[in-house]
Design a protein around this motif. Structure first.
Motif, PDB file in Angstrom:
ATOM      1  N   HIS A   1       0.933  -1.079   0.060  1.00  0.00           N
ATOM      2  CA  HIS A   1      -0.044  -0.024   0.061  1.00  0.00           C
ATOM      3  C   HIS A   1       0.844   1.231  -0.056  1.00  0.00           C
ATOM      4  O   HIS A   1       2.168   1.436   0.329  1.00  0.00           O
ATOM      5  CB  HIS A   1      -0.876   0.068   1.362  1.00  0.00           C
ATOM      6  N   ARG A   2       0.499   2.435  -0.535  1.00  0.00           N
ATOM      7  CA  ARG A   2       0.916   3.709  -0.376  1.00  0.00           C
ATOM      8  C   ARG A   2       0.460   4.088   1.278  1.00  0.00           C
ATOM      9  O   ARG A   2      -0.855   4.597   1.436  1.00  0.00           O
ATOM     10  CB  ARG A   2       0.460   4.626  -1.163  1.00  0.00           C
ATOM     11  N   TRP A   3       1.335   4.148   1.869  1.00  0.00           N
ATOM     12  CA  TRP A   3       1.134   4.095   3.234  1.00  0.00           C
ATOM     13  C   TRP A   3       1.644   5.363   3.981  1.00  0.00           C
ATOM     14  O   TRP A   3       2.527   5.297   4.526  1.00  0.00           O
ATOM     15  CB  TRP A   3       1.251   3.011   4.147  1.00  0.00           C
ATOM     16  N   PRO A   4       1.249   6.615   4.030  1.00  0.00           N
ATOM     17  CA  PRO A   4       1.710   7.845   4.483  1.00  0.00           C
ATOM     18  C   PRO A   4       1.878   7.842   6.098  1.00  0.00           C
ATOM     19  O   PRO A   4       0.871   6.945   6.466  1.00  0.00           O
ATOM     20  CB  PRO A   4       1.008   8.810   3.936  1.00  0.00           C
ATOM     21  N   LEU A   5       2.590   8.606   6.665  1.00  0.00           N
ATOM     22  CA  LEU A   5       2.663   8.453   8.064  1.00  0.00           C
ATOM     23  C   LEU A   5       1.396   9.119   8.550  1.00  0.00           C
ATOM     24  O   LEU A   5       0.822   8.673   9.485  1.00  0.00           O
ATOM     25  CB  LEU A   5       3.831   9.407   8.588  1.00  0.00           C
ATOM     26  N   LEU A   6       0.962  10.090   7.977  1.00  0.00           N
ATOM     27  CA  LEU A   6      -0.510  10.616   8.172  1.00  0.00           C
ATOM     28  C   LEU A   6      -1.624  10.357   6.992  1.00  0.00           C
ATOM     29  O   LEU A   6      -1.223  10.783   5.964  1.00  0.00           O
ATOM     30  CB  LEU A   6      -0.558  12.036   8.627  1.00  0.00           C
ATOM     31  N   GLY A   7      -2.748   9.782   7.089  1.00  0.00           N
ATOM     32  CA  GLY A   7      -3.543   9.598   6.116  1.00  0.00           C
ATOM     33  C   GLY A   7      -3.922   8.306   5.779  1.00  0.00           C
ATOM     34  O   GLY A   7      -3.445   7.386   6.762  1.00  0.00           O
TER      35      GLY A   7
ATOM     36  N   ASN B   1      13.372   6.308   5.136  1.00  0.00           N
ATOM     37  CA  ASN B   1      12.292   6.314   4.214  1.00  0.00           C
ATOM     38  C   ASN B   1      10.864   6.614   4.954  1.00  0.00           C
ATOM     39  O   ASN B   1       9.942   7.195   4.692  1.00  0.00           O
ATOM     40  CB  ASN B   1      12.083   5.193   3.444  1.00  0.00           C
ATOM     41  N   ALA B   2      11.027   5.871   6.293  1.00  0.00           N
ATOM     42  CA  ALA B   2       9.932   6.038   7.322  1.00  0.00           C
ATOM     43  C   ALA B   2       9.658   7.381   7.992  1.00  0.00           C
ATOM     44  O   ALA B   2       8.407   7.806   8.104  1.00  0.00           O
ATOM     45  CB  ALA B   2      10.094   4.925   8.241  1.00  0.00           C
ATOM     46  N   PHE B   3      10.694   7.910   8.392  1.00  0.00           N
ATOM     47  CA  PHE B   3      10.608   8.938   9.386  1.00  0.00           C
ATOM     48  C   PHE B   3      11.248  10.302   8.827  1.00  0.00           C
ATOM     49  O   PHE B   3      11.006  11.334   9.391  1.00  0.00           O
ATOM     50  CB  PHE B   3      11.198   8.535  10.674  1.00  0.00           C
ATOM     51  N   PHE B   4      11.903  10.234   7.552  1.00  0.00           N
ATOM     52  CA  PHE B   4      12.228  11.403   7.070  1.00  0.00           C
ATOM     53  C   PHE B   4      11.366  11.645   5.686  1.00  0.00           C
ATOM     54  O   PHE B   4      11.069  12.765   5.534  1.00  0.00           O
ATOM     55  CB  PHE B   4      13.733  11.487   6.432  1.00  0.00           C
ATOM     56  N   LYS B   5      11.145  10.590   5.039  1.00  0.00           N
ATOM     57  CA  LYS B   5      10.330  10.739   3.819  1.00  0.00           C
ATOM     58  C   LYS B   5       8.884  10.742   4.112  1.00  0.00           C
ATOM     59  O   LYS B   5       8.027  10.713   3.279  1.00  0.00           O
ATOM     60  CB  LYS B   5      10.622   9.958   2.742  1.00  0.00           C
ATOM     61  N   PHE B   6       8.402   9.979   5.244  1.00  0.00           N
ATOM     62  CA  PHE B   6       7.295   9.642   5.675  1.00  0.00           C
ATOM     63  C   PHE B   6       6.542   8.583   4.840  1.00  0.00           C
ATOM     64  O   PHE B   6       5.379   8.832   4.508  1.00  0.00           O
ATOM     65  CB  PHE B   6       6.222  11.066   5.861  1.00  0.00           C
TER      66      PHE B   6
END
Length: 294
Positions: free
Chosen positions: A55-61, A261-266
């Protein structure tokens, strides 16, 4: 009538549980807490990571299904190819040096003699230090401004080669004693009679080491190598704290790419896809090691 009543009463009573059934239920009760922990802390997150990678899984959304886009764009990450090469290089160096050093220390303190307990404790003591604390300790010791080794004028983390060398020194100091303890356990499980028979046949020290010690130590070596390779491929703390991936991203490991990728690019979906790939590589390498060392 008495016999009929007794037969009905016998059918109404439950048969006593068999001892085997009770043992099975007791075993399941003992294993239940571990099963819950494994399910909660390993299997459930593993399934979640696989789902996130699709999935396209943004940090928020809200996530949206986009398979296999996250896997397709892994090669396009500018840091990932260099991180793979660096991690494999680091793993090869650490595995060889750490195995040789740990085996040497284990052979050194294998026999009981005066003072050997002190050396066993001294060699193992760095293993009691938390890895993050050890990285901070080395960072302070090798700091050119305030560190006790700063007067040497060496830029311990100023160049790619020195940054890698300094990190290797940290890992060897931290884990050599722990791996020594694993190998020492395997060495002490080898029967003394085997060594005595070899010496009575006139075998040299080298022959005893290559023909007896190493073959009988193979299961323990397999465990140590699996731990070393797995830990090296998943290296994060030492590079994140000690070098911060520098200089010029020369010490960025695969796990650091996942973290960025997870915490800088979200981009949690992209990070999860890399995690699944790294997990597949780990399973393949560990399976290969077990087959080779079997």
């Amino acid at each position: 009538m008495t016999h009929v009543t007794a037969a009905r009463a016998g059918r109404g009573r439950r048969a006593p549980a068999r001892p085997g059934t009770l043992r099975a239920l007791a075993g399941m009760a003992y294993a239940a807490p571990t099963a819950v922990i494994v399910l909660t802390l390993f299997l459930a997150p593993l399934v979640l990571v696989v789902v996130m990678s699709l999935h396209r899984w943004p940090l928020l959304g809200a996530p949206t299904f986009n398979a296999p886009a996250n896997y397709a764009k892994i090669a396009d990450d500018p840091l990932f190819p260099d991180a793979v090469v660096f991690t494999l290089k680091y793993t090869a160096i650490i595995t060889v040096l750490l195995s040789a050093l740990a085996l040497g220390l284990a052979l050194l303190v294998q026999e009981r003699r005066p003072g050997v307990g002190f050396f066993r404790t001294a060699f193992f003591l760095p293993g009691a230090v938390g890895f993050a604390a050890a990285a901070l300790l080395f960072y302070g010791m090798l700091n050119n401004d305030v560190g006790p080794f700063g007067f040497l004028g060496v830029k311990w983390t100023g160049t790619p080669n020195m940054a890698l060398t300094s990190t290797i020194m940290l890992v060897l100091w931290r884990f050599a004693g722990f791996n020594m303890l694993i190998l020492l356990t395997g060495l002490q499980s080898i029967p003394v009679e085997v060594y005595e028979a070899a010496r009575s046949d006139g075998a040299s020290r080298w022959q005893v080491f290559t023909k007896i010690t190493l073959p009988l130590l193979r299961p323990t070596l397999a465990l140590m190598l699996i731990l070393s390779v797995t830990g090296s491929l998943l290296a994060f703390d030492q590079f994140f704290i000690f070098t911060n991936g520098g200089p010029d991203n020369s010490t960025v490991s695969m796990v650091m790419v996942i973290y960025r990728n997870a915490f800088f690019k979200f981009d949690l979906g992209g990070a999860a896809a890399i995690s699944v790939v790294v997990l597949a590589v780990l399973v393949a390498l560990n399976t290969l090691q077990l087959k080779v060392l079997r």
